[in-house]
Motif scaffolding. Structure first.
Motif, PDB file in Angstrom:
ATOM      1  N   ASN A  38     -35.767 -49.290  74.002  1.00 58.36           N
ATOM      2  CA  ASN A  38     -36.111 -49.242  72.584  1.00 58.36           C
ATOM      3  C   ASN A  38     -35.052 -49.923  71.733  1.00 58.36           C
ATOM      4  OD1 ASN A  38     -37.103 -46.562  73.964  1.00 58.36           O
ATOM      5  ND2 ASN A  38     -38.477 -46.937  72.232  1.00 58.36           N
ATOM      6  N   GLY A  39     -35.511 -50.532  70.643  1.00 58.52           N
ATOM      7  CA  GLY A  39     -34.571 -50.961  69.638  1.00 58.52           C
ATOM      8  C   GLY A  39     -33.980 -49.738  68.955  1.00 58.52           C
ATOM      9  N   MET A  40     -32.798 -49.909  68.364  1.00 53.80           N
ATOM     10  CA  MET A  40     -32.158 -48.817  67.651  1.00 53.80           C
ATOM     11  C   MET A  40     -31.560 -49.350  66.358  1.00 53.80           C
ATOM     12  SD  MET A  40     -30.435 -46.477  70.621  1.00 53.80           S
ATOM     13  CE  MET A  40     -30.417 -45.042  69.507  1.00 53.80           C
ATOM     14  N   GLY A  41     -31.397 -48.455  65.410  1.00 53.74           N
ATOM     15  CA  GLY A  41     -30.901 -48.918  64.120  1.00 53.74           C
ATOM     16  C   GLY A  41     -30.124 -47.869  63.353  1.00 53.74           C
ATOM     17  N   TRP A  42     -29.461 -48.352  62.310  1.00 52.82           N
ATOM     18  CA  TRP A  42     -28.741 -47.502  61.363  1.00 52.82           C
ATOM     19  C   TRP A  42     -29.355 -47.687  59.977  1.00 52.82           C
ATOM     20  CZ3 TRP A  42     -25.107 -43.983  62.692  1.00 52.82           C
ATOM     21  CH2 TRP A  42     -24.482 -44.121  63.940  1.00 52.82           C
ATOM     22  N   PHE A  43     -29.521 -46.584  59.301  1.00 52.51           N
ATOM     23  CA  PHE A  43     -29.968 -46.585  57.919  1.00 52.51           C
ATOM     24  C   PHE A  43     -28.996 -45.740  57.115  1.00 52.51           C
ATOM     25  CE2 PHE A  43     -34.278 -48.424  58.082  1.00 52.51           C
ATOM     26  CZ  PHE A  43     -34.434 -48.530  59.454  1.00 52.51           C
ATOM     27  N   ARG A  44     -29.046 -45.859  55.804  1.00 53.94           N
ATOM     28  CA  ARG A  44     -28.197 -45.030  54.967  1.00 53.94           C
ATOM     29  C   ARG A  44     -28.944 -44.617  53.715  1.00 53.94           C
ATOM     30  NH1 ARG A  44     -23.683 -49.562  53.077  1.00 53.94           N
ATOM     31  NH2 ARG A  44     -25.027 -50.733  51.634  1.00 53.94           N
ATOM     32  N   GLN A  45     -28.506 -43.497  53.167  1.00 55.19           N
ATOM     33  CA  GLN A  45     -29.110 -43.000  51.938  1.00 55.19           C
ATOM     34  C   GLN A  45     -28.040 -42.478  51.017  1.00 55.19           C
ATOM     35  OE1 GLN A  45     -32.243 -40.116  52.574  1.00 55.19           O
ATOM     36  NE2 GLN A  45     -33.111 -40.511  50.545  1.00 55.19           N
ATOM     37  N   ALA A  46     -27.903 -43.128  49.876  1.00 53.78           N
ATOM     38  CA  ALA A  46     -26.957 -42.699  48.860  1.00 53.78           C
ATOM     39  C   ALA A  46     -27.630 -41.681  47.944  1.00 53.78           C
ATOM     40  CB  ALA A  46     -26.481 -43.903  48.062  1.00 53.78           C
ATOM     41  N   PRO A  47     -26.838 -40.850  47.257  1.00 51.35           N
ATOM     42  CA  PRO A  47     -27.420 -39.847  46.361  1.00 51.35           C
ATOM     43  C   PRO A  47     -28.349 -40.474  45.320  1.00 51.35           C
ATOM     44  CG  PRO A  47     -25.104 -39.434  46.677  1.00 51.35           C
ATOM     45  CD  PRO A  47     -25.380 -40.754  47.323  1.00 51.35           C
ATOM     46  N   GLY A  48     -29.551 -39.935  45.225  1.00 47.87           N
ATOM     47  CA  GLY A  48     -30.504 -40.425  44.243  1.00 47.87           C
ATOM     48  C   GLY A  48     -31.204 -41.711  44.596  1.00 47.87           C
ATOM     49  N   LYS A  49     -30.944 -42.215  45.804  1.00 49.90           N
ATOM     50  CA  LYS A  49     -31.561 -43.476  46.208  1.00 49.90           C
ATOM     51  C   LYS A  49     -32.405 -43.280  47.460  1.00 49.90           C
ATOM     52  CE  LYS A  49     -28.070 -46.556  44.231  1.00 49.90           C
ATOM     53  NZ  LYS A  49     -27.188 -47.729  44.472  1.00 49.90           N
ATOM     54  N   VAL A  58     -29.642 -50.668  57.355  1.00 48.03           N
ATOM     55  CA  VAL A  58     -28.277 -51.173  57.452  1.00 48.03           C
ATOM     56  C   VAL A  58     -28.166 -52.203  58.580  1.00 48.03           C
ATOM     57  CG1 VAL A  58     -25.877 -50.594  57.917  1.00 48.03           C
ATOM     58  CG2 VAL A  58     -27.290 -49.047  56.536  1.00 48.03           C
ATOM     59  N   ALA A  59     -28.524 -51.794  59.785  1.00 49.76           N
ATOM     60  CA  ALA A  59     -28.391 -52.689  60.942  1.00 49.76           C
ATOM     61  C   ALA A  59     -29.314 -52.224  62.059  1.00 49.76           C
ATOM     62  CB  ALA A  59     -26.949 -52.720  61.443  1.00 49.76           C
TER      63      ALA A  59
END
Length: 123
Positions: A31-42, A47-48
């Protein structure tokens, strides 16, 4: 089946951090894998990502050249090396495993998610 993200913390602008994502209960070698991010209120943002064989990687424009994604098949882990961190990188970072073998950039392409690790970058 679980993905466990770790390695977050409080750093100063310009510092580096290495995030890890450990898989348990099954392997994601196909499987492909990834990184995501979540800032407050967004909303959560891409990410990658890395493809199943590591040959293809994709990055968000905001982190291109500063972050590097990699994976270890033997350890069943994925990493995100973050250099030259900026205050705008502050967010909860999530690792995820994709439904397929490629390196997708959309959240709907992923069906396994870790719990997140907080990265705080002070100015």
């Amino acid at each position: 089946v679980q993905l466990q993200a770790s390695g977050g913390g409080l750093v100063q602008a310009g510092d580096s951090l290495r995030l890890s994502c450990a898989a348990s209960g099954r392997t994601f070698n196909n499987n492909g894998m990834g990184w995501f991010r979540q800032a407050p209120g967004k909303e959560r943002e891409f990410v990658a990502a890395v493809s199943w064989n590591g040959h293809s990687t994709r990055y968000a424009e905001a982190v291109e050249g500063r972050f590097t994604i990699s994976r270890s098949y033997a350890a069943n882990k994925m990493y995100l090396q973050m250099n030259s961190l900026k205050p705008e990188d502050t967010a909860v970072y999530y690792c995820a495993a994709a439904r397929g073998a490629s390196a997708p950039t959309t959240t709907t392409s992923y069906n396994f998610w870790g719990q997140g690790t907080l990265v705080t970058v002070s100015s």
